[in-house]
Enzyme design. Structure first.
Site, PDB file in Angstrom:
ATOM      1  N   ALA A 144     -36.874  -2.641   4.540  1.00  0.00           N
ATOM      2  CA  ALA A 144     -37.006  -1.190   4.335  1.00  0.00           C
ATOM      3  C   ALA A 144     -36.145  -0.450   5.350  1.00  0.00           C
ATOM      4  O   ALA A 144     -35.894  -0.942   6.444  1.00  0.00           O
ATOM      5  CB  ALA A 144     -38.466  -0.786   4.491  1.00  0.00           C
ATOM      6  N   GLY A 145     -35.663   0.708   4.980  1.00  0.00           N
ATOM      7  CA  GLY A 145     -34.803   1.477   5.879  1.00  0.00           C
ATOM      8  C   GLY A 145     -34.503   2.844   5.307  1.00  0.00           C
ATOM      9  O   GLY A 145     -35.220   3.334   4.416  1.00  0.00           O
ATOM     10  N   ASP A 187       0.864  -1.185   0.000  1.00  0.00           N
ATOM     11  CA  ASP A 187       0.000   0.000   0.000  1.00  0.00           C
ATOM     12  C   ASP A 187       0.896   1.229   0.000  1.00  0.00           C
ATOM     13  O   ASP A 187       2.035   1.181   0.474  1.00  0.00           O
ATOM     14  CB  ASP A 187      -0.917  -0.005   1.223  1.00  0.00           C
ATOM     15  CG  ASP A 187      -2.159   0.846   1.031  1.00  0.00           C
ATOM     16  OD1 ASP A 187      -3.266   0.285   0.925  1.00  0.00           O
ATOM     17  OD2 ASP A 187      -2.014   2.091   0.964  1.00  0.00           O
ATOM     18  N   GLU A 194     -14.716  -9.108  -6.561  1.00  0.00           N
ATOM     19  CA  GLU A 194     -14.887  -9.480  -5.148  1.00  0.00           C
ATOM     20  C   GLU A 194     -16.323  -9.181  -4.714  1.00  0.00           C
ATOM     21  O   GLU A 194     -16.860  -8.137  -5.044  1.00  0.00           O
ATOM     22  CB  GLU A 194     -13.889  -8.669  -4.300  1.00  0.00           C
ATOM     23  CG  GLU A 194     -13.980  -8.905  -2.823  1.00  0.00           C
ATOM     24  CD  GLU A 194     -13.861 -10.383  -2.477  1.00  0.00           C
ATOM     25  OE1 GLU A 194     -12.830 -10.991  -2.794  1.00  0.00           O
ATOM     26  OE2 GLU A 194     -14.821 -10.933  -1.898  1.00  0.00           O
ATOM     27  N   PHE A 195     -16.913 -10.096  -3.928  1.00  0.00           N
ATOM     28  CA  PHE A 195     -18.308  -9.931  -3.502  1.00  0.00           C
ATOM     29  C   PHE A 195     -18.453  -9.812  -1.986  1.00  0.00           C
ATOM     30  O   PHE A 195     -19.567  -9.843  -1.486  1.00  0.00           O
ATOM     31  CB  PHE A 195     -19.147 -11.112  -4.011  1.00  0.00           C
ATOM     32  CG  PHE A 195     -19.174 -11.205  -5.505  1.00  0.00           C
ATOM     33  CD1 PHE A 195     -20.072 -10.443  -6.253  1.00  0.00           C
ATOM     34  CD2 PHE A 195     -18.284 -12.024  -6.184  1.00  0.00           C
ATOM     35  CE1 PHE A 195     -20.085 -10.505  -7.641  1.00  0.00           C
ATOM     36  CE2 PHE A 195     -18.292 -12.091  -7.579  1.00  0.00           C
ATOM     37  CZ  PHE A 195     -19.195 -11.334  -8.309  1.00  0.00           C
ATOM     38  N   PHE A 221     -32.591  -8.640   1.363  1.00  0.00           N
ATOM     39  CA  PHE A 221     -32.534  -7.296   0.760  1.00  0.00           C
ATOM     40  C   PHE A 221     -33.919  -6.713   0.484  1.00  0.00           C
ATOM     41  O   PHE A 221     -34.102  -5.904  -0.421  1.00  0.00           O
ATOM     42  CB  PHE A 221     -31.647  -7.286  -0.503  1.00  0.00           C
ATOM     43  CG  PHE A 221     -30.196  -7.149  -0.139  1.00  0.00           C
ATOM     44  CD1 PHE A 221     -29.505  -8.228   0.385  1.00  0.00           C
ATOM     45  CD2 PHE A 221     -29.538  -5.939  -0.259  1.00  0.00           C
ATOM     46  CE1 PHE A 221     -28.178  -8.110   0.789  1.00  0.00           C
ATOM     47  CE2 PHE A 221     -28.216  -5.803   0.132  1.00  0.00           C
ATOM     48  CZ  PHE A 221     -27.540  -6.893   0.662  1.00  0.00           C
ATOM     49  N   ARG A 236     -18.716   5.658   5.054  1.00  0.00           N
ATOM     50  CA  ARG A 236     -18.811   6.155   3.679  1.00  0.00           C
ATOM     51  C   ARG A 236     -20.253   6.006   3.166  1.00  0.00           C
ATOM     52  O   ARG A 236     -20.817   4.920   3.202  1.00  0.00           O
ATOM     53  CB  ARG A 236     -17.840   5.408   2.763  1.00  0.00           C
ATOM     54  CG  ARG A 236     -16.385   5.791   2.996  1.00  0.00           C
ATOM     55  CD  ARG A 236     -15.430   5.049   2.087  1.00  0.00           C
ATOM     56  NE  ARG A 236     -15.235   3.683   2.479  1.00  0.00           N
ATOM     57  CZ  ARG A 236     -14.390   2.838   1.862  1.00  0.00           C
ATOM     58  NH1 ARG A 236     -13.694   3.259   0.814  1.00  0.00           N
ATOM     59  NH2 ARG A 236     -14.247   1.600   2.274  1.00  0.00           N
ATOM     60  N   LYS A 276     -21.767   4.120  -5.483  1.00  0.00           N
ATOM     61  CA  LYS A 276     -20.843   4.441  -6.588  1.00  0.00           C
ATOM     62  C   LYS A 276     -20.931   3.406  -7.709  1.00  0.00           C
ATOM     63  O   LYS A 276     -20.757   3.723  -8.884  1.00  0.00           O
ATOM     64  CB  LYS A 276     -19.410   4.613  -6.079  1.00  0.00           C
ATOM     65  CG  LYS A 276     -18.764   3.321  -5.599  1.00  0.00           C
ATOM     66  CD  LYS A 276     -17.339   3.176  -6.058  1.00  0.00           C
ATOM     67  CE  LYS A 276     -16.681   1.964  -5.432  1.00  0.00           C
ATOM     68  NZ  LYS A 276     -16.346   0.897  -6.306  1.00  0.00           N
ATOM     69  N   CYS A 310     -19.735   0.916  -1.792  1.00  0.00           N
ATOM     70  CA  CYS A 310     -19.932   0.199  -3.061  1.00  0.00           C
ATOM     71  C   CYS A 310     -21.236   0.520  -3.771  1.00  0.00           C
ATOM     72  O   CYS A 310     -21.209   1.001  -4.904  1.00  0.00           O
ATOM     73  CB  CYS A 310     -19.848  -1.299  -2.823  1.00  0.00           C
ATOM     74  SG  CYS A 310     -18.195  -1.812  -2.363  1.00  0.00           S
TER      75      CYS A 310
HETATM   76  N1  LIG Z   1     -15.504  -2.332   0.536  1.00  0.00           N
HETATM   77  C1  LIG Z   1     -16.291  -3.318   0.103  1.00  0.00           C
HETATM   78  O1  LIG Z   1     -17.202  -3.784   0.786  1.00  0.00           O
HETATM   79  C2  LIG Z   1     -16.051  -3.918  -1.255  1.00  0.00           C
HETATM   80  C3  LIG Z   1     -16.648  -5.135  -1.590  1.00  0.00           C
HETATM   81  C4  LIG Z   1     -16.391  -5.696  -2.860  1.00  0.00           C
HETATM   82  C5  LIG Z   1     -15.608  -5.001  -3.759  1.00  0.00           C
HETATM   83  N2  LIG Z   1     -15.065  -3.798  -3.427  1.00  0.00           N
HETATM   84  C6  LIG Z   1     -14.207  -3.118  -4.384  1.00  0.00           C
HETATM   85  O2  LIG Z   1     -12.859  -3.418  -4.016  1.00  0.00           O
HETATM   86  C7  LIG Z   1     -12.005  -2.285  -4.281  1.00  0.00           C
HETATM   87  C8  LIG Z   1     -11.330  -1.843  -2.998  1.00  0.00           C
HETATM   88  O3  LIG Z   1     -12.328  -1.399  -2.093  1.00  0.00           O
HETATM   89  P1  LIG Z   1     -11.975  -0.992  -0.584  1.00  0.00           P
HETATM   90  O4  LIG Z   1     -13.263  -0.624   0.063  1.00  0.00           O
HETATM   91  O5  LIG Z   1     -11.112  -2.028  -0.003  1.00  0.00           O
HETATM   92  O6  LIG Z   1     -11.102   0.327  -0.876  1.00  0.00           O
HETATM   93  P2  LIG Z   1     -10.347   1.259   0.178  1.00  0.00           P
HETATM   94  O7  LIG Z   1     -10.518   2.636  -0.319  1.00  0.00           O
HETATM   95  O8  LIG Z   1     -10.774   0.895   1.565  1.00  0.00           O
HETATM   96  O9  LIG Z   1      -8.815   0.812   0.041  1.00  0.00           O
HETATM   97  C9  LIG Z   1      -8.041   1.058  -1.072  1.00  0.00           C
HETATM   98  C10 LIG Z   1      -6.588   0.981  -0.640  1.00  0.00           C
HETATM   99  O10 LIG Z   1      -5.755   1.089  -1.800  1.00  0.00           O
HETATM  100  C11 LIG Z   1      -4.618   1.887  -1.465  1.00  0.00           C
HETATM  101  N3  LIG Z   1      -4.031   2.401  -2.729  1.00  0.00           N
HETATM  102  C12 LIG Z   1      -4.521   3.351  -3.536  1.00  0.00           C
HETATM  103  N4  LIG Z   1      -3.736   3.495  -4.615  1.00  0.00           N
HETATM  104  C13 LIG Z   1      -2.734   2.596  -4.478  1.00  0.00           C
HETATM  105  C14 LIG Z   1      -1.612   2.228  -5.276  1.00  0.00           C
HETATM  106  N5  LIG Z   1      -1.382   2.813  -6.440  1.00  0.00           N
HETATM  107  N6  LIG Z   1      -0.793   1.260  -4.811  1.00  0.00           N
HETATM  108  C15 LIG Z   1      -1.014   0.651  -3.627  1.00  0.00           C
HETATM  109  N7  LIG Z   1      -2.085   0.943  -2.842  1.00  0.00           N
HETATM  110  C16 LIG Z   1      -2.906   1.895  -3.272  1.00  0.00           C
HETATM  111  C17 LIG Z   1      -5.160   2.941  -0.544  1.00  0.00           C
HETATM  112  O11 LIG Z   1      -4.154   3.532   0.232  1.00  0.00           O
HETATM  113  C18 LIG Z   1      -6.147   2.106   0.297  1.00  0.00           C
HETATM  114  O12 LIG Z   1      -5.510   1.554   1.433  1.00  0.00           O
HETATM  115  C19 LIG Z   1     -12.920  -1.240  -4.903  1.00  0.00           C
HETATM  116  O13 LIG Z   1     -12.888  -1.380  -6.289  1.00  0.00           O
HETATM  117  C20 LIG Z   1     -14.301  -1.616  -4.392  1.00  0.00           C
HETATM  118  O14 LIG Z   1     -15.324  -1.186  -5.248  1.00  0.00           O
HETATM  119  C21 LIG Z   1     -15.245  -3.253  -2.190  1.00  0.00           C
END
Ligand SMILES: NC(=O)c1ccc[n+]([C@@H]2O[C@H](COP(=O)([O-])OP(=O)(O)OC[C@H]3O[C@@H](n4cnc5c(N)ncnc54)[C@H](O)[C@@H]3O)[C@@H](O)[C@H]2O)c1
Length: 452
Positions: free
Chosen positions: A270-271, A38, A164-165, A267, A345, A281, A278
């Site tokens: 109601a709420g 990271d 990822e789900f 799902f 978020r 966006k 996710c």
């Molecule tokens: N959060 C969820 O519940 C969820 C579920 C399924 C899929 N996703 C998808 O998974 C992806 C990640 O989601 P998240 O919620 O974990 O994101 P997040 O914002 O919590 O984490 C992203 C991480 O990536 C790091 N980062 C950014 N640019 C970087 C780079 N160039 N090199 C290395 N690290 C870098 C950031 O510092 C951060 O720690 C997204 O595409 C999201 O849509 C999220």
């Protein structure tokens, strides 16, 4: 370089240690050597000490154990990618201001991975786990990787889409027991490597695999999220109708619908609307993508519209209960977008609070996990309590915004005492049976007042 033996365990790198990347890393480290990468130095510092930089059920003990036994390492240095068999991209893919997906993190991660594997002849597969619109793995990630590595995909290194789900709050459980694995390999090499990796990890518990093109894999992710979001907005629309039909209850409507196996009960709760990093966006990105394809996305636009206006509905109900909220003390219980996470978020509690404050209400809030994030987001416009009882004390109205189990501990007697005899509850999450509060003026999302 010595050829690795078939029996060798794959070495894993995970790029982007947010909710998805770190939860995945912590789980995979029970079987494989994992290096988390990271750019955030503070985050790497914490993880290196075995401390989770955010709250996620079950994450902390896994991190502690695997950092201590050396199976999980973390760094800001991409060179670990060159020493890995599988490199997952799990960086963020937020919405840009115009609503389309912002791929800058994916681009920059791909560039850095490509540069790291340039000099290597290790047969690495790069796996795109971040949620990206169809075509991204083939048309964005692949050319960047090939150009920056000087290598050709399919010839010694591979690229695969693998959305990822997992759900926040249940990320560990979902990673260990996913409902399915979707893969969209660009080349045969990555297909074989990713499948072999998952078989090694899950063993006899291997989930069903959907193998398809990268574009379809990417679309499966968006379609799943957009469908679930649409189910929520659908039931919230029905809830609004119920609120105007004396004696009706959206929970009974949902139960009656959900018993139909073609519909299903999940799902249909109601709420105050969906939040999190996710759904909002991803639906927005799919709307934008559909338009670019020349497809009318009106169903999805309506899903967003219902969701954006649902907090207003909560505030209107509060106004109805208090005549006006100006000068009234309101306790908001729950700030995280879901229970079991500290993530605020797009939490619907935020617009509800902002609106109440803008109308002159004095708002106090409490959440078991999300206080730090809420303080950063909302600052001093509200007061913060250290527990639910303190938050509720002396208020004119309690609004339940997150379905935390601990809010079930509040009893009728306790609320009567804490609220000075006049109990008003607005249950925006439908966690309570109204009969539990015989002394209260009780309103809930989707509950038609029998006296209206
Ligand atoms: N959060 C969820 O519940 C969820 C579920 C399924 C899929 N996703 C998808 O998974 C992806 C990640 O989601 P998240 O919620 O974990 O994101 P997040 O914002 O919590 O984490 C992203 C991480 O990536 C790091 N980062 C950014 N640019 C970087 C780079 N160039 N090199 C290395 N690290 C870098 C950031 O510092 C951060 O720690 C997204 O595409 C999201 O849509 C999220």
């Amino acid at each position: 370089m010595m050829a690795r033996e078939e029996t060798d365990e794959p070495r894993i790198a995970i790029v982007g240690l947010g909710y998805v990347g770190l939860s995945t890393a912590a789980c995979l480290a029970s079987k494989f050597h994992v290096t988390g990468i990271d750019l955030d130095l503070a985050k790497i510092g914490l993880i290196g000490k075995g401390r989770a930089p955010f709250l996620e059920k079950g994450l902390q003990p896994l991190l502690e154990a695997h950092v201590r036994n050396g199976m999980l390492q973390c760094t800001t240095n991409y060179s670990a990618a060159s020493d890995s068999d599988i490199v997952f991209i799990t960086v963020g893919t937020p919405s840009s201001k115009s609503g389309e997906i912002d791929l800058s993190q994916v681009r920059s991660a791909s560039q850095s991975i490509g540069e790291a594997i340039a000099g290597s002849n290790r047969p690495t597969t790069v796996v795109v786990k971040s949620t990206v619109i169809p075509g991204t793995t083939r048309s964005v990630v692949k050319p960047i990787l090939e150009q920056s590595s000087g290598r050709t995909s399919g010839e010694g290194f591979g690229i695969c889409s693998n959305p990822e789900f997992l759900r926040e709050g249940q990320a560990i459980e979902d990673t260990l027991n996913p409902s399915r694995i979707v893969i969209g390999p660009i080349d045969q090499f990555s297909r074989d490597q990713v499948l072999s990796f998952y078989r090694k990890f899950y063993g006899a518990q291997m989930p069903p695999v959907v193998e398809t093109s990268p574009e379809t894999a990417e679309l499966i992710k968006y379609s799943s999220n957009a469908f679930l979001a649409t189910k929520i907005s659908f039931i919230n629309l029905i809830a609004r109708m119920c609120e105007k039909i004396p004696g009706s209850d959206v929970n009974d409507v949902a139960r009656g619908m959900g018993l139909d196996p073609r519909i299903g009960s999940l799902f249909l709760q109601a709420g105050p609307g969906f939040g999190g990093s996710c759904f909002p966006k991803d639906v927005q990105a799919l709307v934008d993508y559909a338009k670019r394809l020349g497809v009318d996305p009106s169903i999805l636009e309506s899903t967003l519209k219902v969701n954006e206006t649902q907090p207003d509905n909560v505030v209107s109900q509060a106004e109805k209960m208090l005549n006006r909220v100006d000068g009234k003390k309101i306790a908001v219980l729950g700030l995280a977008f879901n229970p079991n996470t500290d993530d605020i978020r797009e939490s619907r509690a935020i617009p509800v609070i902002r609106k109440l404050v803008s109308k002159g209400a004095m708002v106090g809030a409490y959440d078991p996990m999300a206080m730090d994030g809420a303080k950063r987001e909302l600052g001093p416009i509200i007061t913060y309590s250290t527990n639910a009882k303190a938050c509720v004390k002396g208020t004119d109205l309690v609004i339940i915004m997150t379905a935390w189990p601990e809010f079930m501990d509040l009893s009728n007697d306790e609320l009567t005492r804490l609220m000075g005899g006049r109990v008003r509850i607005l249950d925006a999450r439908r966690i309570y049976d109204p009969a539990r509060f015989p002394n209260a003026e009780f309103t809930a999302i989707g509950l038609g007042n029998p006296h209206d």
